[in-house]
Each structure stands twice: as structure tokens, then as C-alpha cells.
Design a protein around this motif. Sequence first.
Motif, PDB file in Angstrom:
ATOM      1  N   ARG A  14       0.657  -1.103   0.208  1.00  0.00           N
ATOM      2  CA  ARG A  14      -0.130  -0.037   0.022  1.00  0.00           C
ATOM      3  C   ARG A  14       1.101   1.179  -0.144  1.00  0.00           C
ATOM      4  O   ARG A  14       0.527   2.266  -0.715  1.00  0.00           O
ATOM      5  CB  ARG A  14      -0.864   0.139   1.318  1.00  0.00           C
ATOM      6  N   GLU A  15       2.028   1.382   0.690  1.00  0.00           N
ATOM      7  CA  GLU A  15       2.778   2.398   0.875  1.00  0.00           C
ATOM      8  C   GLU A  15       3.883   2.899  -0.075  1.00  0.00           C
ATOM      9  O   GLU A  15       4.186   3.620  -0.363  1.00  0.00           O
ATOM     10  CB  GLU A  15       3.624   2.394   2.329  1.00  0.00           C
ATOM     11  N   ASP A  16       4.281   1.539  -0.754  1.00  0.00           N
ATOM     12  CA  ASP A  16       5.693   1.696  -1.607  1.00  0.00           C
ATOM     13  C   ASP A  16       5.248   1.386  -3.117  1.00  0.00           C
ATOM     14  O   ASP A  16       4.956   0.034  -3.540  1.00  0.00           O
ATOM     15  CB  ASP A  16       6.734   0.685  -1.022  1.00  0.00           C
ATOM     16  N   PRO A  17       5.132   2.404  -3.968  1.00  0.00           N
ATOM     17  CA  PRO A  17       4.681   1.941  -5.149  1.00  0.00           C
ATOM     18  C   PRO A  17       5.808   1.075  -6.239  1.00  0.00           C
ATOM     19  O   PRO A  17       5.648   0.549  -7.234  1.00  0.00           O
ATOM     20  CB  PRO A  17       4.795   3.161  -5.977  1.00  0.00           C
ATOM     21  N   ALA A  18       6.874   1.090  -5.484  1.00  0.00           N
ATOM     22  CA  ALA A  18       8.132   0.312  -5.944  1.00  0.00           C
ATOM     23  C   ALA A  18       7.873  -1.266  -5.810  1.00  0.00           C
ATOM     24  O   ALA A  18       8.577  -2.244  -6.422  1.00  0.00           O
ATOM     25  CB  ALA A  18       9.554   0.658  -5.559  1.00  0.00           C
ATOM     26  N   ALA A  19       7.100  -1.574  -4.759  1.00  0.00           N
ATOM     27  CA  ALA A  19       7.032  -3.068  -4.590  1.00  0.00           C
ATOM     28  C   ALA A  19       6.038  -3.610  -5.746  1.00  0.00           C
ATOM     29  O   ALA A  19       5.024  -3.305  -6.075  1.00  0.00           O
ATOM     30  CB  ALA A  19       6.130  -3.399  -3.059  1.00  0.00           C
ATOM     31  N   THR A  20       6.605  -4.766  -6.032  1.00  0.00           N
ATOM     32  CA  THR A  20       6.009  -5.558  -7.233  1.00  0.00           C
ATOM     33  C   THR A  20       5.574  -7.015  -6.989  1.00  0.00           C
ATOM     34  O   THR A  20       4.502  -7.445  -7.640  1.00  0.00           O
ATOM     35  CB  THR A  20       7.094  -5.471  -8.465  1.00  0.00           C
ATOM     36  N   SER A  21       5.862  -7.644  -5.843  1.00  0.00           N
ATOM     37  CA  SER A  21       5.389  -8.915  -5.718  1.00  0.00           C
ATOM     38  C   SER A  21       5.436  -9.338  -4.153  1.00  0.00           C
ATOM     39  O   SER A  21       6.657  -8.648  -3.584  1.00  0.00           O
ATOM     40  CB  SER A  21       6.159  -9.847  -6.542  1.00  0.00           C
ATOM     41  N   TYR A  22       4.741 -10.346  -3.374  1.00  0.00           N
ATOM     42  CA  TYR A  22       5.122 -10.596  -2.250  1.00  0.00           C
ATOM     43  C   TYR A  22       6.313 -11.190  -1.954  1.00  0.00           C
ATOM     44  O   TYR A  22       6.940 -10.945  -1.059  1.00  0.00           O
ATOM     45  CB  TYR A  22       4.004 -11.639  -1.865  1.00  0.00           C
ATOM     46  N   LEU A  23       6.928 -11.932  -2.938  1.00  0.00           N
ATOM     47  CA  LEU A  23       8.138 -12.604  -2.838  1.00  0.00           C
ATOM     48  C   LEU A  23       9.238 -11.537  -2.565  1.00  0.00           C
ATOM     49  O   LEU A  23      10.297 -11.593  -2.072  1.00  0.00           O
ATOM     50  CB  LEU A  23       8.624 -13.527  -4.015  1.00  0.00           C
ATOM     51  N   GLU A  24       9.117 -10.452  -3.621  1.00  0.00           N
ATOM     52  CA  GLU A  24      10.171  -9.404  -3.556  1.00  0.00           C
ATOM     53  C   GLU A  24      10.165  -8.731  -2.106  1.00  0.00           C
ATOM     54  O   GLU A  24      11.257  -8.467  -1.749  1.00  0.00           O
ATOM     55  CB  GLU A  24       9.947  -8.250  -4.637  1.00  0.00           C
ATOM     56  N   ILE A  25       9.076  -8.380  -1.655  1.00  0.00           N
ATOM     57  CA  ILE A  25       8.922  -7.707  -0.361  1.00  0.00           C
ATOM     58  C   ILE A  25       9.584  -8.628   0.828  1.00  0.00           C
ATOM     59  O   ILE A  25      10.327  -8.280   1.658  1.00  0.00           O
ATOM     60  CB  ILE A  25       7.533  -7.478  -0.028  1.00  0.00           C
ATOM     61  N   LEU A  26       9.171  -9.999   0.710  1.00  0.00           N
ATOM     62  CA  LEU A  26       9.719 -10.861   1.666  1.00  0.00           C
ATOM     63  C   LEU A  26      11.160 -11.152   1.661  1.00  0.00           C
ATOM     64  O   LEU A  26      11.869 -11.262   2.733  1.00  0.00           O
ATOM     65  CB  LEU A  26       9.083 -12.249   1.553  1.00  0.00           C
ATOM     66  N   LEU A  27      11.614 -11.003   0.611  1.00  0.00           N
ATOM     67  CA  LEU A  27      13.317 -11.047   0.483  1.00  0.00           C
ATOM     68  C   LEU A  27      14.096  -9.848   0.507  1.00  0.00           C
ATOM     69  O   LEU A  27      15.261  -9.925   0.846  1.00  0.00           O
ATOM     70  CB  LEU A  27      13.607 -12.145  -0.734  1.00  0.00           C
ATOM     71  N   CYS A  28      13.331  -8.882   0.102  1.00  0.00           N
ATOM     72  CA  CYS A  28      14.319  -7.555  -0.305  1.00  0.00           C
ATOM     73  C   CYS A  28      14.187  -6.465   0.685  1.00  0.00           C
ATOM     74  O   CYS A  28      14.697  -5.390   0.240  1.00  0.00           O
ATOM     75  CB  CYS A  28      14.365  -7.434  -1.614  1.00  0.00           C
ATOM     76  N   TYR A  29      12.969  -6.412   1.481  1.00  0.00           N
ATOM     77  CA  TYR A  29      12.594  -5.306   2.330  1.00  0.00           C
ATOM     78  C   TYR A  29      13.315  -5.462   3.603  1.00  0.00           C
ATOM     79  O   TYR A  29      12.651  -6.229   4.639  1.00  0.00           O
ATOM     80  CB  TYR A  29      11.178  -5.092   2.361  1.00  0.00           C
ATOM     81  N   PRO A  30      14.427  -4.688   4.086  1.00  0.00           N
ATOM     82  CA  PRO A  30      14.884  -4.754   5.511  1.00  0.00           C
ATOM     83  C   PRO A  30      13.889  -4.199   6.541  1.00  0.00           C
ATOM     84  O   PRO A  30      14.196  -4.591   7.503  1.00  0.00           O
ATOM     85  CB  PRO A  30      16.291  -3.837   5.404  1.00  0.00           C
ATOM     86  N   GLY A  31      13.209  -3.456   6.063  1.00  0.00           N
ATOM     87  CA  GLY A  31      12.305  -2.840   7.237  1.00  0.00           C
ATOM     88  C   GLY A  31      11.391  -3.993   7.613  1.00  0.00           C
ATOM     89  O   GLY A  31      10.987  -3.862   8.704  1.00  0.00           O
ATOM     90  N   LEU A  32      10.998  -4.762   6.935  1.00  0.00           N
ATOM     91  CA  LEU A  32      10.217  -5.947   7.028  1.00  0.00           C
ATOM     92  C   LEU A  32      10.849  -6.930   7.826  1.00  0.00           C
ATOM     93  O   LEU A  32      10.375  -7.463   8.963  1.00  0.00           O
ATOM     94  CB  LEU A  32       9.556  -6.569   5.932  1.00  0.00           C
ATOM     95  N   HIS A  33      12.179  -7.278   7.646  1.00  0.00           N
ATOM     96  CA  HIS A  33      12.940  -8.033   8.311  1.00  0.00           C
ATOM     97  C   HIS A  33      13.314  -7.746   9.603  1.00  0.00           C
ATOM     98  O   HIS A  33      13.249  -8.299  10.745  1.00  0.00           O
ATOM     99  CB  HIS A  33      14.127  -8.216   7.655  1.00  0.00           C
ATOM    100  N   ALA A  34      13.267  -6.117   9.902  1.00  0.00           N
ATOM    101  CA  ALA A  34      13.712  -5.458  11.131  1.00  0.00           C
ATOM    102  C   ALA A  34      12.363  -5.674  11.943  1.00  0.00           C
ATOM    103  O   ALA A  34      12.582  -6.128  13.239  1.00  0.00           O
ATOM    104  CB  ALA A  34      14.237  -4.200  11.176  1.00  0.00           C
ATOM    105  N   VAL A  35      11.234  -5.249  11.509  1.00  0.00           N
ATOM    106  CA  VAL A  35      10.032  -5.244  12.328  1.00  0.00           C
ATOM    107  C   VAL A  35       9.634  -6.629  12.657  1.00  0.00           C
ATOM    108  O   VAL A  35       9.367  -6.975  13.914  1.00  0.00           O
ATOM    109  CB  VAL A  35       8.807  -4.864  11.544  1.00  0.00           C
TER     110      VAL A  35
END
Length: 219
Positions: A14-35
Motif C-alpha cells: 500500500r505504501e511503496d509503489p516500487a513493490a512488485t510482488s510478495y516474494l520481492e517484499i519478503l526477500l528484499c525489504y530490510p524494514g520488514l525483516h527488522a520489524v
Amino acid sequence: MFSTIREQIDTIFREDPAATSYLEILLCYPGLHAVLTHKITHRLYLAKLRVPARFLSQFARWLTGIEIHPGATIGRRLFIDHGMGVVIGETAIIGDDCLIYQDVTLGGTGKEKGKRHPTIGNNVVIGGGAKVLGNITVGDFSRIGAGSVVIQSVPDHSTVVGIPGRIVRQRGTEPEEKLDHSKMPDPEGQLIAQLTRRIESLEDEVKQLREEGQRVGPR
């Protein structure tokens, strides 16, 4: 835990227009890993397993560049965008649906004990490089401009910019936009513009007086 992961991923979509897939977010977003790691370290911290909690949080810091103390309390759907250099202190409290950009510090102001870090309300956006320091409160739906240093509490629906941070706008309802830095007020720029106009006006007056003195001539 799976519902939490899904909720976090949906928030990033919802917040990041650069996000293209669930897999990309799960693997490549450090903010998600930190939270998500903080969800674990916070439980360890509350269980008095302080050393394992700190060790795991430091590992997450090494992995993501984001330092969240296990003692910090974080609400739902926090999105740390980019994230490098973010520091969240031990007694910090963050509400739901907040957005934090890179290099933000939620820190203390000294070696005091007890509650010494900020309390951030719901739906707050903190721009890149901002520092929110001390046992202060940032109200719901507030916006902290990039590079600002906030050392005093901020009411709900406020926009804060500058060093030290100053409230430059307040609204009575939830703003539509998240944080458009191109539309942020610039109090220092406005003051400089006012001084420039005043100097130009004084120069015109001096020039006019000189011309009048030359026409009159010596007495």
C-alpha cells in the motif's frame, strides 16, 4: 505470526509503489525483516531473557542496518522504508500505521533512567534524517519533515519542520497525503525572503534620499 507477516506485506504494498510482488517484499525489504525480528526480541525482552533479546536484535541490526531495541513497543503495520540508519530506543513507543524513512532516530537526550524516548502516535510519518529526542509525544496523524530535530511534544494533526522542530501547520482532520516534501513549508526560507525584501526597500529609500540630496545641492 503468519497473519502478522501478511499484514506487514500488505502495508508495504500500500505504501511503496516500487513493490512488485510478495516474494520481492519478503526477500528484499530490510524494514520488514527488522520489524518481524523485533516481534521476537520484544517477547524475549518481556520474558526477562535480555541477553538473547539483545543478541538477536544486534544480529538484525547487522543484517538490515536498522537498530530497534528489544524494549521498544511497536504497534501494528509499521513500515520502515529503506531503513538504513534507523535507531529506535529502549523506551520508545510507536503506534499503529506509522511510516518511518531512513536515518531516523527515536532517541534519548542523556543518561536519565525510566521513560526517556519518544512516544509516537498513530498514523505518524517521520521523514528521512529526522531526530525525535527525549520523553516527548508526537500526536496522531502528525508529520515530521526530513532532517528536523524535534525535542518538544507535538499535538495531533501537526506538521513539524526545522532545527529545532517548529509546528508550521495544524489540521483538524486527517490529511490526505502522507508527506509531500515539495509542499512542505519553509520557515527559514520565508524569513530570508522577508529580510531580502526589507533590505531592497531600505536600499530604495537610501537611493531616493541621495538623489533628493543631489538635486537640492549644498547649502
